[in-house]
Design an enzyme around this catalytic site. Structure first.
Site, PDB file in Angstrom:
ATOM      1  N   TYR A 146       0.816  -1.218   0.000  1.00 19.15           N
ATOM      2  CA  TYR A 146       0.000   0.000   0.000  1.00 19.15           C
ATOM      3  C   TYR A 146       0.849   1.268   0.000  1.00 19.15           C
ATOM      4  CZ  TYR A 146      -4.080  -2.935   0.995  1.00 19.15           C
ATOM      5  OH  TYR A 146      -5.077  -3.872   0.925  1.00 19.15           O
ATOM      6  N   ASP A 228      -2.722 -18.336   1.403  1.00 14.58           N
ATOM      7  CA  ASP A 228      -3.868 -19.038   0.798  1.00 14.58           C
ATOM      8  C   ASP A 228      -4.392 -20.111   1.750  1.00 14.58           C
ATOM      9  OD1 ASP A 228      -1.318 -20.028   0.317  1.00 14.58           O
ATOM     10  OD2 ASP A 228      -1.797 -20.929  -1.610  1.00 14.58           O
ATOM     11  N   ASP A 252      -5.303  -7.065   5.539  1.00 15.34           N
ATOM     12  CA  ASP A 252      -6.530  -6.377   5.143  1.00 15.34           C
ATOM     13  C   ASP A 252      -7.593  -7.421   4.777  1.00 15.34           C
ATOM     14  OD1 ASP A 252      -8.316  -4.499   4.317  1.00 15.34           O
ATOM     15  OD2 ASP A 252      -7.137  -3.723   2.648  1.00 15.34           O
ATOM     16  N   ASP A 256     -10.960  -9.083   7.307  1.00 11.68           N
ATOM     17  CA  ASP A 256     -12.363  -9.002   6.889  1.00 11.68           C
ATOM     18  C   ASP A 256     -12.990 -10.402   6.887  1.00 11.68           C
ATOM     19  OD1 ASP A 256     -12.324  -6.298   6.626  1.00 11.68           O
ATOM     20  OD2 ASP A 256     -13.108  -6.257   4.585  1.00 11.68           O
TER      21      ASP A 256
END
Ligand code: NAD
Length: 364
Positions: A146, A228, A252, A256
């Site tokens: 980011y 993964d 991130d 979630d």
């Protein structure tokens, strides 16, 4: 005067969309806690996000940063909305989030995913898979892809190319791993470091450094997992995790996913620490689809205030009082729409949910 006795100061940034709505009960709770002499605390409000752009031309005005610098902690609602989606990147409300995190140097984002047993039926997973879930995702927040350079959209020989750079330095990895190990020491003493070391060099370094930092924490168990597999394990058997530590992008996404385990994004609070001033915010966004409709769940916001008391003001007692008031309301079968399900006795809006928590807190 002992720094513990000094009057503390916090900055309140309600932001956009449902931000101001979910902030309203927080204000009431703060006023109550101060009025009843439980803490010496003062606060001021500031602008961030779309509302800041509307009023000042900038999503993160310098005045907001000055206020943050003179505060012990910052409490943030949410930013963003369709109205701002066509603005250039540097004017977008979401840039303010990255900007304030970077300014405060809060490199560690703690996202606890704890399932209130009363909400086991609200999760999309089977109750036996998630009951008593209590994990925490520690996400690196100020580095990685980011922020890495070069970044941008470039044109070469008439072909456009979008570029971002995943990059971590050894000191950045060391400090986030230390946060995870320190936290694990106060919990079940297990850290899972998540990376993609089979493909990415930045992850290979991450793993090597994790092993080396671990030498200072022989009492904590360390394991490694590819991202993964971690995504899969989170829905297969999330109770195997205690502390998950990972980089900005993986964190991130995984946080979630962990949020969904607990039933609703409207339940999850987060703490960003590591600098002088901590930043506390729910993990949800400004939810334009329900903004202004008295439908948002204010619990993530209220629980963010609890984290602020826990991590920045060293007041575990106040944090627990707030969490227990929220739990009382859930036990009574009171739910906002997003967490309705088995055990629901009454569906309420944002305002009433806030009132109920306030009332449980003021009775305790
Ligand atoms: P969102 O989190 O705002 O909403 C996702 C879904 O969850 C929506 O259906 C929404 O109604 C629901 N939801 C969110 N919070 C809720 C709550 N408290 N109670 C009940 N339901 C809730 O994410 P999005 O739709 O991807 O983004 C909307 C805007 O928010 C965008 O502008 C985005 O950039 C911004 N955003 C801001 C933050 C932040 O401020 N930290 C985080 C994510 C997204």
């Amino acid at each position: 005067m002992n720094s513990k006795d000094r009057k503390k100061k916090i900055l309140l940034l309600p932001g956009d969309g449902i931000g101001p709505e979910v902030f309203a009960p927080v204000m009431k709770i703060l006023e109550h806690i101060v009025k009843t002499g439980q803490i010496a605390l003062e606060w001021e409000e500031g602008l961030i996000g779309g509302i800041a752009t509307d009023r000042t031309g900038y999503p993160l005005p310098p005045e907001t940063l000055e206020k943050a610098d003179r505060s012990d902690a910052v409490l943030l609602g949410a930013v963003g909305g369709p109205k701002y989606d066509t603005l250039p990147y540097d004017k977008r409300p979401e840039r303010a989030l990255l900007g304030i995190r970077e300014h405060l140097g809060v490199f560690a984002n703690l996202r606890p995913a704890r399932l209130f047993p009363e909400l086991a039926a609200s999760s999309t997973l089977k109750p036996e898979v998630i009951s008593d879930l209590d994990l925490i995702v520690v996400r690196e927040l100020t580095g990685g892809i980011y922020f890495g350079k070069p970044r941008g959209i470039f044109e070469e020989s008439g072909v456009r190319r979008g570029v971002n750079t995943e990059t971590y330095t050894e000191p950045e990895i060391v400090r986030i791993l230390r946060v995870a190990f320190d936290l694990a020491r106060k919990r079940r003493k297990r850290v899972t470091s998540v990376d993609k070391a089979n493909v990415l060099e930045s992850s290979a370094l991450w793993r090597e450094v994790a092993v080396s930092v671990h030498k200072d924490y022989p009492d904590v168990e360390l394991s490694h997992m590819y991202v993964d597999n971690a995504a899969m394990q989170l829905v297969r058997n999330p109770k195997q995790f205690d502390v998950l530590v990972t980089g900005n992008l993986f964190g991130d996404i995984l946080s979630d996913e962990a949020a969904q385990l607990t039933g609703s994004i409207g339940m999850l609070a987060s703490a960003s620490i590591g600098g002088k001033t901590g930043l506390y915010e729910p993990i949800h966004g400004s939810a334009p689809d329900i903004a202004g409709k008295d439908m948002a769940n204010p619990l993530a916001m209220i629980l963010s205030l609890a984290l602020l008391f826990r991590y920045s003001l060293d007041r575990e007692d106040l944090a627990e009082n707030i969490e227990s008031a929220a739990r009382t309301v859930l036990k009574d079968g009171v739910r906002t729409v997003d967490i309705q399900g088995k055990g629901t006795k009454k569906i309420v809006g944002t305002r009433e949910m806030g009132e109920r928590v306030f009332s449980a807190l003021s009775k305790s």
